[in-house]
Design a protein around this motif. Structure first.
Motif, short mmCIF file in Angstrom:
data_model
loop_
_atom_site.label_atom_id
_atom_site.label_comp_id
_atom_site.label_asym_id
_atom_site.label_seq_id
_atom_site.Cartn_x
_atom_site.Cartn_y
_atom_site.Cartn_z
N ALA A 296 0.79 -1.22 0.00
CA ALA A 296 0.00 0.00 0.00
C ALA A 296 0.82 1.28 0.00
O ALA A 296 0.27 2.36 -0.15
CB ALA A 296 -0.92 0.00 1.22
N GLY A 297 2.11 1.19 0.20
CA GLY A 297 2.92 2.41 0.28
C GLY A 297 2.68 3.12 1.59
O GLY A 297 2.47 2.49 2.63
N LYS A 298 2.69 4.44 1.56
CA LYS A 298 2.47 5.24 2.77
C LYS A 298 1.01 5.16 3.16
O LYS A 298 0.12 5.40 2.36
CB LYS A 298 2.85 6.70 2.53
N GLY A 299 0.76 4.83 4.43
CA GLY A 299 -0.61 4.63 4.90
C GLY A 299 -1.06 5.69 5.88
O GLY A 299 -0.72 6.86 5.76
N ARG A 300 -1.77 5.25 6.88
CA ARG A 300 -2.44 6.11 7.86
C ARG A 300 -1.44 6.97 8.65
O ARG A 300 -0.47 6.46 9.18
CB ARG A 300 -3.24 5.24 8.81
N ILE A 301 -1.74 8.27 8.73
CA ILE A 301 -1.01 9.20 9.59
C ILE A 301 -1.84 9.35 10.85
O ILE A 301 -3.02 9.71 10.78
CB ILE A 301 -0.82 10.57 8.90
N SER A 302 -1.24 9.05 12.00
CA SER A 302 -1.98 9.05 13.26
C SER A 302 -1.31 9.94 14.30
O SER A 302 -0.09 10.05 14.35
CB SER A 302 -2.06 7.64 13.85
N ALA A 303 -2.16 10.54 15.14
CA ALA A 303 -1.71 11.26 16.33
C ALA A 303 -2.18 10.44 17.52
O ALA A 303 -3.36 10.05 17.58
CB ALA A 303 -2.31 12.66 16.36
N PHE A 304 -1.27 10.15 18.43
CA PHE A 304 -1.62 9.40 19.64
C PHE A 304 -1.54 10.34 20.83
O PHE A 304 -0.59 11.13 20.94
CB PHE A 304 -0.66 8.23 19.85
N GLY A 305 -2.54 10.27 21.70
CA GLY A 305 -2.54 11.17 22.83
C GLY A 305 -3.35 10.67 23.99
O GLY A 305 -3.76 9.51 24.04
N THR A 306 -3.59 11.60 24.93
CA THR A 306 -4.28 11.28 26.17
C THR A 306 -5.31 12.37 26.49
O THR A 306 -5.01 13.55 26.37
CB THR A 306 -3.26 11.21 27.34
N LEU A 307 -6.48 11.94 26.89
CA LEU A 307 -7.53 12.86 27.35
C LEU A 307 -7.25 13.23 28.80
O LEU A 307 -6.51 12.53 29.49
CB LEU A 307 -8.90 12.19 27.22
N PRO A 308 -7.87 14.30 29.31
CA PRO A 308 -7.64 14.70 30.70
C PRO A 308 -7.97 13.59 31.70
O PRO A 308 -7.40 13.53 32.78
CB PRO A 308 -8.58 15.89 30.90
N SER A 309 -8.88 12.68 31.33
CA SER A 309 -9.26 11.57 32.21
C SER A 309 -8.20 10.48 32.26
O SER A 309 -8.32 9.53 33.03
CB SER A 309 -10.57 10.96 31.72
N GLY A 310 -7.17 10.60 31.40
CA GLY A 310 -6.12 9.58 31.35
C GLY A 310 -6.34 8.56 30.25
O GLY A 310 -5.48 7.72 30.02
N GLU A 311 -7.47 8.63 29.55
CA GLU A 311 -7.75 7.69 28.47
C GLU A 311 -6.83 7.96 27.28
O GLU A 311 -6.68 9.11 26.86
CB GLU A 311 -9.20 7.81 28.00
N ARG A 312 -6.23 6.92 26.74
CA ARG A 312 -5.39 7.02 25.55
C ARG A 312 -6.29 7.01 24.32
O ARG A 312 -7.37 6.43 24.34
CB ARG A 312 -4.41 5.84 25.48
N PHE A 313 -5.83 7.62 23.22
CA PHE A 313 -6.58 7.60 21.98
C PHE A 313 -5.64 7.67 20.79
O PHE A 313 -4.48 8.05 20.90
CB PHE A 313 -7.59 8.76 21.91
N GLU A 314 -6.19 7.29 19.64
CA GLU A 314 -5.53 7.48 18.35
C GLU A 314 -6.44 8.35 17.51
O GLU A 314 -7.65 8.13 17.47
CB GLU A 314 -5.31 6.15 17.64
N TYR A 315 -5.87 9.34 16.84
CA TYR A 315 -6.62 10.17 15.92
C TYR A 315 -6.05 9.95 14.53
O TYR A 315 -4.86 10.19 14.30
CB TYR A 315 -6.55 11.66 16.30
N GLY A 316 -6.87 9.47 13.59
CA GLY A 316 -6.44 9.26 12.20
C GLY A 316 -6.46 10.59 11.46
O GLY A 316 -7.51 11.05 11.02
N TRP A 317 -5.27 11.20 11.33
CA TRP A 317 -5.17 12.55 10.78
C TRP A 317 -5.20 12.55 9.25
O TRP A 317 -5.60 13.52 8.63
CB TRP A 317 -3.89 13.19 11.29
N GLY A 318 -4.77 11.46 8.64
CA GLY A 318 -4.76 11.42 7.19
C GLY A 318 -4.20 10.12 6.67
O GLY A 318 -3.96 9.18 7.42
N THR A 319 -3.96 10.09 5.36
CA THR A 319 -3.42 8.90 4.69
C THR A 319 -2.51 9.33 3.56
O THR A 319 -2.80 10.30 2.86
CB THR A 319 -4.56 8.04 4.11
N GLY A 320 -1.42 8.58 3.39
CA GLY A 320 -0.49 8.87 2.30
C GLY A 320 0.21 10.19 2.54
O GLY A 320 0.97 10.35 3.48
N SER A 321 -0.10 11.17 1.71
CA SER A 321 0.50 12.50 1.86
C SER A 321 -0.56 13.58 2.05
O SER A 321 -0.33 14.75 1.78
CB SER A 321 1.38 12.82 0.64
N VAL A 322 -1.74 13.16 2.54
CA VAL A 322 -2.86 14.10 2.70
C VAL A 322 -3.39 14.01 4.13
O VAL A 322 -3.63 12.93 4.65
CB VAL A 322 -3.99 13.78 1.69
#
Length: 144
Positions: free
Chosen positions: A97-123
Motif C-alpha cells: 500500500a505504500g504510505k498509509g495512515r497518519i496518526s496522532a496518539f494522545g491522552t484525554l484529561p481523564s487519562g484515556e489514551r486515543f488514536e486520531y487518524g489525521w490522514g493517509t499517504g501525503s494528505v
C-alpha cells in the motif's frame, strides 16, 4: 509440493518484514510538534472499534451508517475546549500500500489514551484541535 511448502512461509515472512511504522514526531512535516497540549476546537467522539486496544478520537456527530459492520461504538463525546495531550505522530507503511495512515496518539484529561487518524499517504485533514477555515485536504511531505 515440498518446495512450495518451504517457499510460502518464507515469502510470508519476507512480506511481513515489508511493513512498518515511521515516527513523525520530530520530522516537522506535520503542523504540530510533539509532545504538545492542544485544545479541541470542535466536539469529538471517543470510539471503540472492534477489539482494538486504543480507542479512536473522531469528529462527532458523524455518519454512523457503517458502524455496526465496523464494530464501532461511541464510548463518549469530548466537548470543544477540552485540553488533550498529543505525544506521538506516526505513519504506517507497507509493501502493498505504500504510505498509509497518519496518526496522532494522545491522552484525554481523564487519562484515556486515543488514536486520531489525521490522514493517509501525503494528505491530512483538519484535526479537531486546529482552527476553522482550513481546507478539507492538505498535502504534507513526510519522509521519516
Amino acid at each position: 509440493m515440498r518446495l512450495l511448502a518451504g517457499v510460502v512461509p518464507a515469502a510470508t515472512l519476507w512480506l511481513a518484514g515489508c511493513q512498518g511504522t515511521d515516527d513523525l514526531s520530530r520530522t516537522g512535516c506535520l503542523p504540530l510538534r510533539v509532545p504538545a497540549t492542544v485544545v479541541l476546537q470542535r466536539e469529538t467522539g471517543l470510539y471503540r472499534i472492534g477489539d482494538a486496544e486504543v480507542p479512536v478520537l473522531t469528529d462527532h456527530p458523524r455518519d454512523t451508517r457503517n458502524d455496526a459492520s465496523q464494530r464501532r461504538s461511541l464510548l463518549r463525546t469530548v466537548p470543544p475546549g477540552t485540553r488533550v495531550t498529543i505525544d506521538r505522530l506516526t505513519q504506517r507503511w507497507g509493501f502493498d500500500a505504500g504510505k498509509g495512515r497518519i496518526s496522532a496518539f494522545g491522552t484525554l484529561p481523564s487519562g484515556e489514551r486515543f488514536e486520531y487518524g489525521w490522514g493517509t499517504g501525503s494528505v491530512i485533514g483538519p484535526a479537531p484541535w486546529e482552527g476553522p477555515g482550513l481546507p478539507k485536504r492538505r498535502t504534507v511531505k513526510c519522509d521519516a
